[in-house]
Design a protein around this motif. Sequence first.
Motif, PDB file in Angstrom:
ATOM      1  N   PHE A  45       0.827  -1.201   0.000  1.00 16.11           N
ATOM      2  CA  PHE A  45       0.000   0.000   0.000  1.00 16.11           C
ATOM      3  C   PHE A  45       0.866   1.258   0.000  1.00 16.11           C
ATOM      4  CE2 PHE A  45      -2.822  -3.277   1.590  1.00 16.11           C
ATOM      5  CZ  PHE A  45      -4.010  -2.994   0.942  1.00 16.11           C
ATOM      6  N   GLY A  46       1.963   1.200  -0.737  1.00 10.42           N
ATOM      7  CA  GLY A  46       2.850   2.357  -0.836  1.00 10.42           C
ATOM      8  C   GLY A  46       2.170   3.565  -1.450  1.00 10.42           C
ATOM      9  N   THR A  47       1.241   3.324  -2.371  1.00 12.99           N
ATOM     10  CA  THR A  47       0.389   4.382  -2.931  1.00 12.99           C
ATOM     11  C   THR A  47      -1.059   3.955  -2.706  1.00 12.99           C
ATOM     12  OG1 THR A  47       0.511   3.335  -5.110  1.00 12.99           O
ATOM     13  CG2 THR A  47       2.079   5.112  -4.660  1.00 12.99           C
ATOM     14  N   ALA A  48      -1.444   3.857  -1.456  1.00 15.32           N
ATOM     15  CA  ALA A  48      -2.703   3.217  -1.070  1.00 15.32           C
ATOM     16  C   ALA A  48      -3.928   3.799  -1.759  1.00 15.32           C
ATOM     17  CB  ALA A  48      -2.873   3.293   0.452  1.00 15.32           C
ATOM     18  N   ARG A  49      -4.137   5.095  -1.617  1.00 12.19           N
ATOM     19  CA  ARG A  49      -5.356   5.711  -2.151  1.00 12.19           C
ATOM     20  C   ARG A  49      -5.429   5.558  -3.665  1.00 12.19           C
ATOM     21  NH1 ARG A  49      -5.903  11.675  -0.277  1.00 12.19           N
ATOM     22  NH2 ARG A  49      -6.010  10.583   1.715  1.00 12.19           N
ATOM     23  N   GLU A  50      -4.337   5.893  -4.334  1.00 16.49           N
ATOM     24  CA  GLU A  50      -4.300   5.799  -5.797  1.00 16.49           C
ATOM     25  C   GLU A  50      -4.495   4.356  -6.266  1.00 16.49           C
ATOM     26  OE1 GLU A  50      -1.015   6.499  -9.371  1.00 16.49           O
ATOM     27  OE2 GLU A  50      -0.795   7.526  -7.452  1.00 16.49           O
ATOM     28  N   LYS A  51      -3.830   3.426  -5.592  1.00 19.88           N
ATOM     29  CA  LYS A  51      -3.911   2.023  -5.973  1.00 19.88           C
ATOM     30  C   LYS A  51      -5.333   1.486  -5.854  1.00 19.88           C
ATOM     31  CE  LYS A  51      -2.012  -2.524  -4.742  1.00 19.88           C
ATOM     32  NZ  LYS A  51      -0.965  -3.216  -3.953  1.00 19.88           N
ATOM     33  N   LEU A  52      -5.982   1.753  -4.741  1.00 24.64           N
ATOM     34  CA  LEU A  52      -7.335   1.236  -4.526  1.00 24.64           C
ATOM     35  C   LEU A  52      -8.343   1.889  -5.464  1.00 24.64           C
ATOM     36  CD1 LEU A  52      -7.411   0.935  -0.639  1.00 24.64           C
ATOM     37  CD2 LEU A  52      -7.160  -0.893  -2.321  1.00 24.64           C
ATOM     38  N   GLU A  53      -8.213   3.185  -5.673  1.00 18.99           N
ATOM     39  CA  GLU A  53      -9.137   3.873  -6.582  1.00 18.99           C
ATOM     40  C   GLU A  53      -9.021   3.319  -7.995  1.00 18.99           C
ATOM     41  OE1 GLU A  53      -8.141   7.959  -6.039  1.00 18.99           O
ATOM     42  OE2 GLU A  53      -9.552   8.250  -4.372  1.00 18.99           O
ATOM     43  N   ASN A  54      -7.799   3.011  -8.417  1.00 16.81           N
ATOM     44  CA  ASN A  54      -7.593   2.477  -9.764  1.00 16.81           C
ATOM     45  C   ASN A  54      -8.031   1.017  -9.883  1.00 16.81           C
ATOM     46  OD1 ASN A  54      -6.555   4.891 -10.729  1.00 16.81           O
ATOM     47  ND2 ASN A  54      -4.429   4.332 -10.311  1.00 16.81           N
ATOM     48  N   ARG A  57     -11.915   0.578  -9.370  1.00 21.13           N
ATOM     49  CA  ARG A  57     -12.768   1.535 -10.097  1.00 21.13           C
ATOM     50  C   ARG A  57     -14.020   0.870 -10.655  1.00 21.13           C
ATOM     51  NH1 ARG A  57      -9.185   3.498 -13.482  1.00 21.13           N
ATOM     52  NH2 ARG A  57      -8.703   5.325 -12.182  1.00 21.13           N
ATOM     53  N   ASP A  58     -13.876  -0.339 -11.194  1.00 23.23           N
ATOM     54  CA  ASP A  58     -15.013  -1.033 -11.799  1.00 23.23           C
ATOM     55  C   ASP A  58     -15.732  -1.972 -10.829  1.00 23.23           C
ATOM     56  OD1 ASP A  58     -14.399   0.193 -14.229  1.00 23.23           O
ATOM     57  OD2 ASP A  58     -12.984  -1.405 -14.770  1.00 23.23           O
ATOM     58  N   ARG A  59     -15.333  -1.915  -9.567  1.00 23.44           N
ATOM     59  CA  ARG A  59     -15.960  -2.783  -8.561  1.00 23.44           C
ATOM     60  C   ARG A  59     -16.457  -1.976  -7.361  1.00 23.44           C
ATOM     61  NH1 ARG A  59     -11.336  -7.131  -7.601  1.00 23.44           N
ATOM     62  NH2 ARG A  59     -10.014  -5.322  -8.124  1.00 23.44           N
ATOM     63  N   GLY A  60     -16.842  -0.751  -7.618  1.00 23.26           N
ATOM     64  CA  GLY A  60     -17.404   0.071  -6.553  1.00 23.26           C
ATOM     65  C   GLY A  60     -16.435   1.013  -5.886  1.00 23.26           C
ATOM     66  N   GLN A  63     -15.661   2.144  -1.785  1.00 19.21           N
ATOM     67  CA  GLN A  63     -16.792   1.476  -1.124  1.00 19.21           C
ATOM     68  C   GLN A  63     -16.777  -0.022  -1.408  1.00 19.21           C
ATOM     69  OE1 GLN A  63     -17.083   4.260  -2.950  1.00 19.21           O
ATOM     70  NE2 GLN A  63     -17.637   5.780  -1.398  1.00 19.21           N
ATOM     71  N   GLY A  64     -16.409  -0.364  -2.642  1.00 17.22           N
ATOM     72  CA  GLY A  64     -16.307  -1.772  -3.006  1.00 17.22           C
ATOM     73  C   GLY A  64     -15.209  -2.469  -2.225  1.00 17.22           C
ATOM     74  N   TYR A  65     -14.089  -1.784  -2.040  1.00 20.27           N
ATOM     75  CA  TYR A  65     -12.995  -2.373  -1.280  1.00 20.27           C
ATOM     76  C   TYR A  65     -13.372  -2.491   0.195  1.00 20.27           C
ATOM     77  CZ  TYR A  65      -8.370  -3.536   0.402  1.00 20.27           C
ATOM     78  OH  TYR A  65      -7.307  -4.175   0.999  1.00 20.27           O
TER      79      TYR A  65
END
Length: 225
Positions: A45-54, A57-60, A63-65
């Motif tokens: 999770f070195g780039t946590a926010r960016e990584k999860l948003e990307n 993106r197609d799975r919610g 909120q999906g995570y």
Amino acid sequence: MEPIRIFYFSDVLCIWAYIAQVRLDELNTTFQDKIAIEQHFVSVFGTAREKLENRWRDRGGLQGYRDHVQEVVKKFNHITVHPEIWTQVTPVSSTSCHLFLHAIRLLEVKGLVERSQPVFEKTIWAFREAFFTQLADISDRKVQFEIAENLGLPIADIQAQIDSGEAYAQLSKDFDLVKEHTVTVSPTLIFNEGRQRLNGNVGYRVMEANIRELLHNPAGEQSWC
């Protein structure tokens, strides 16, 4: 006999590492001085926010995570997470946490904190618990110092390890170990000088079996299996 050396790689923001802590505790209780677990960090999770948003993106999105994490946690009764995990507060990076935690470890090495207490491991757990149960933004230095203060750790000494560059050097060693052992998953356990590894959500009995095999078949001896 020398204790079995185990490299344990994890990311402080990883739900699987949060779940697995109880297994590490049990290993230490069961095997005591027969094993030596060395904790290192891998920046999943070195780039946590960016990584999860990307990636989500197609799975919610976030909120999906969040829903994914909640479903994972339902399978275990020894931990809890905040209902709004990852959505209400989304840490930017785990790397700042890992740097700060290395500063804590240096305090132990230098004898600046009581060595009879597992300060480094205790602080790792405090970081994880603060994020997963209280939604503390543990990537923020102010929050990191608040946690350290609550644990009674010397703030000026922690800052000195960071300012001197020593904590960065220790973090860089982790980066090198991650490359050397091609670690991509949190958590990862590496035994037997890299010849054995366990990746991800591995049950306690599997960890225990690997250790018992090494205890019964020391390095240099051949095992029929």
